[in-house]
Design a protein around this motif. Structure first.
Motif, PDB file in Angstrom:
ATOM      1  N   LEU A 113       0.853  -1.184   0.000  1.00 55.02           N
ATOM      2  CA  LEU A 113       0.000   0.000   0.000  1.00 55.02           C
ATOM      3  C   LEU A 113       0.889   1.234   0.000  1.00 55.02           C
ATOM      4  CD1 LEU A 113      -2.703  -1.034   2.623  1.00 55.02           C
ATOM      5  CD2 LEU A 113      -2.924  -0.984   0.139  1.00 55.02           C
ATOM      6  N   GLU A 173      -4.453   3.216   1.729  1.00 57.02           N
ATOM      7  CA  GLU A 173      -5.214   2.555   2.793  1.00 57.02           C
ATOM      8  C   GLU A 173      -6.405   3.416   3.222  1.00 57.02           C
ATOM      9  OE1 GLU A 173      -4.688   0.653   7.277  1.00 57.02           O
ATOM     10  OE2 GLU A 173      -2.926   1.315   6.145  1.00 57.02           O
ATOM     11  N   GLN A 174      -6.166   4.694   3.406  1.00 56.45           N
ATOM     12  CA  GLN A 174      -7.253   5.574   3.817  1.00 56.45           C
ATOM     13  C   GLN A 174      -8.327   5.669   2.741  1.00 56.45           C
ATOM     14  OE1 GLN A 174      -7.565   6.893   6.986  1.00 56.45           O
ATOM     15  NE2 GLN A 174      -9.631   7.228   6.178  1.00 56.45           N
ATOM     16  N   VAL A 207      -5.529  -6.268   7.113  1.00 61.42           N
ATOM     17  CA  VAL A 207      -4.291  -5.485   7.158  1.00 61.42           C
ATOM     18  C   VAL A 207      -3.572  -5.649   8.494  1.00 61.42           C
ATOM     19  CG1 VAL A 207      -3.372  -3.140   7.158  1.00 61.42           C
ATOM     20  CG2 VAL A 207      -5.066  -3.787   5.462  1.00 61.42           C
ATOM     21  N   LEU A 224      -3.206  -7.678   0.916  1.00 60.64           N
ATOM     22  CA  LEU A 224      -3.345  -7.161   2.279  1.00 60.64           C
ATOM     23  C   LEU A 224      -2.623  -8.071   3.272  1.00 60.64           C
ATOM     24  CD1 LEU A 224      -7.088  -5.983   2.350  1.00 60.64           C
ATOM     25  CD2 LEU A 224      -5.036  -4.724   1.664  1.00 60.64           C
ATOM     26  N   GLU A 258       0.913  -7.114   2.925  1.00 64.65           N
ATOM     27  CA  GLU A 258       1.119  -5.849   3.619  1.00 64.65           C
ATOM     28  C   GLU A 258       1.227  -6.068   5.126  1.00 64.65           C
ATOM     29  OE1 GLU A 258       1.590  -1.778   4.206  1.00 64.65           O
ATOM     30  OE2 GLU A 258       1.490  -2.837   2.286  1.00 64.65           O
TER      31      GLU A 258
END
Length: 330
Positions: A166, A171-172, A194, A284, A287
């Motif tokens: 990411l 992410e936001q 995540v 994810l 991540e």
């Protein structure tokens, strides 16, 4: 030592061994005759006698696949996926080969042909099924197979490592996109992925009874690698789950009442809303594992959370941020 000779336009192989009745068989080519003789001699060496190979002459690989699909596949956790792969194998020309005629060259040709249309990983999985079918046939069903020809063939090299992390505010944007979607728990699902690195199937199979609120731990009784594990929850993940629990249907035992197919559709819609490109849901997990290392956890600690049994496999998911490493170096 076998005797190979040409007789009335065909090639005859004859095997003589002490303690057994001489066996002979005719073939259209010398190579087939030599292969039959080698296999028969190998069976004599393995079993101490020449087994009755008539069953190998009448049994096709397709019939073995059908029996395996009926008796063995349903006992596996990945039964649905394996059932689909076996259907593909049963439709292939290879399935018409008898066990006595199935050769190393047949498997190699099958591998090369499949690589023209599917990914190496798919070909490897299909070869693994073929190999296990022959193993079960020899070990449990009494088929007098001298060897597993699939094991003699080199399997394709899989190079599907991904380094997708990411970036910037992705992410936001994803979380904001969840708020704008129609699935009320999707934001919690993304946060859990995540923060914990849990697999898609593990997340979708999660039940409220699996979550210990006192310990802040998720207990997975059965996972992809065949064993259970405990997954600690970060404060962020715990708060997201707690918030969703207050809104969820009290009679719903499953945390996220969603199928794998529905998740994929929701994920694609989320990427479009968030304007995030080339990100898979499985990324994810990648991540999450990378962030664990960046937080200072060691290989053993991360593997106990992520469920990786082989540390070699764990390294494939790990792409650390150079900026964070600079900060740690001082």
């Amino acid at each position: 030592m076998a005797t190979i000779r040409k007789l009335r336009g065909r090639w005859q192989a004859q095997v003589r061994r002490r303690g057994m009745k001489p066996r002979a068989k005719s073939f259209d080519s010398k190579a087939e005759a030599e292969k039959w003789a080698r296999d028969l001699e190998a069976q004599v060496d393995r079993f101490g006698a020449a087994p009755d190979t008539k069953i190998l002459e009448t049994t096709t690989l397709g019939s073995l696949l059908e029996r395996y699909q009926r008796e063995v596949t349903p006992t596996k956790r990945g039964a649905v996926q394996e059932d689909q792969r076996i259907e593909v194998l049963r439709r292939h020309d290879l399935s018409h080969r008898t066990l006595i005629g199935l050769s190393q060259q047949d498997i190699a040709s099958f591998r090369d042909e499949r690589l023209q249309s599917v990914a190496p990983s798919t070909t490897v999985r299909e070869m693994a099924i073929l190999s296990h079918v022959l193993e079960v046939a020899a070990r449990d069903w009494g088929m007098p197979l001298a060897k597993n020809v699939v094991k003699l063939v080199r399997r394709p090299v899989i190079r599907n490592e991904r380094s997708r992390r990411l970036t910037d505010d992705e992410e936001q944007r994803l979380l904001d996109g969840c708020d704008a979607g129609l699935v009320p728990y999707f934001k919690t699902l993304v946060i859990l992925a995540v923060e914990t690195g849990m697999r898609r199937g593990e997340i979708l199979g999660l039940e409220w009874s699996d979550i210990s609120h006192n310990r802040r731990v998720i207990t997975l009784t059965m996972t992809k690698n065949g064993s259970g594990r405990e997954v600690p929850l970060s404060q962020r993940a715990f708060e997201a789950l707690t918030d969703w629990r207050e809104k969820a249907d009290v009679d719903q035992s499953t945390v996220f009442p969603m199928t794998a197919g529905a998740l994929e559709q929701a994920w694609r819609r989320l990427l479009a809303r968030s304007n995030v490109k080339a990100l898979r849901f499985h990324d994810l997990r990648h991540e999450a594992v990378s962030r664990m290392f960046e937080r200072g956890l060691n290989m053993i600690e991360v593997s106990s959370i992520s469920g990786h049994k082989e540390l070699r496999m764990l390294k494939r998911y790990t792409h650390l941020s150079a900026d964070d490493l600079v900060a740690r170096l001082g």
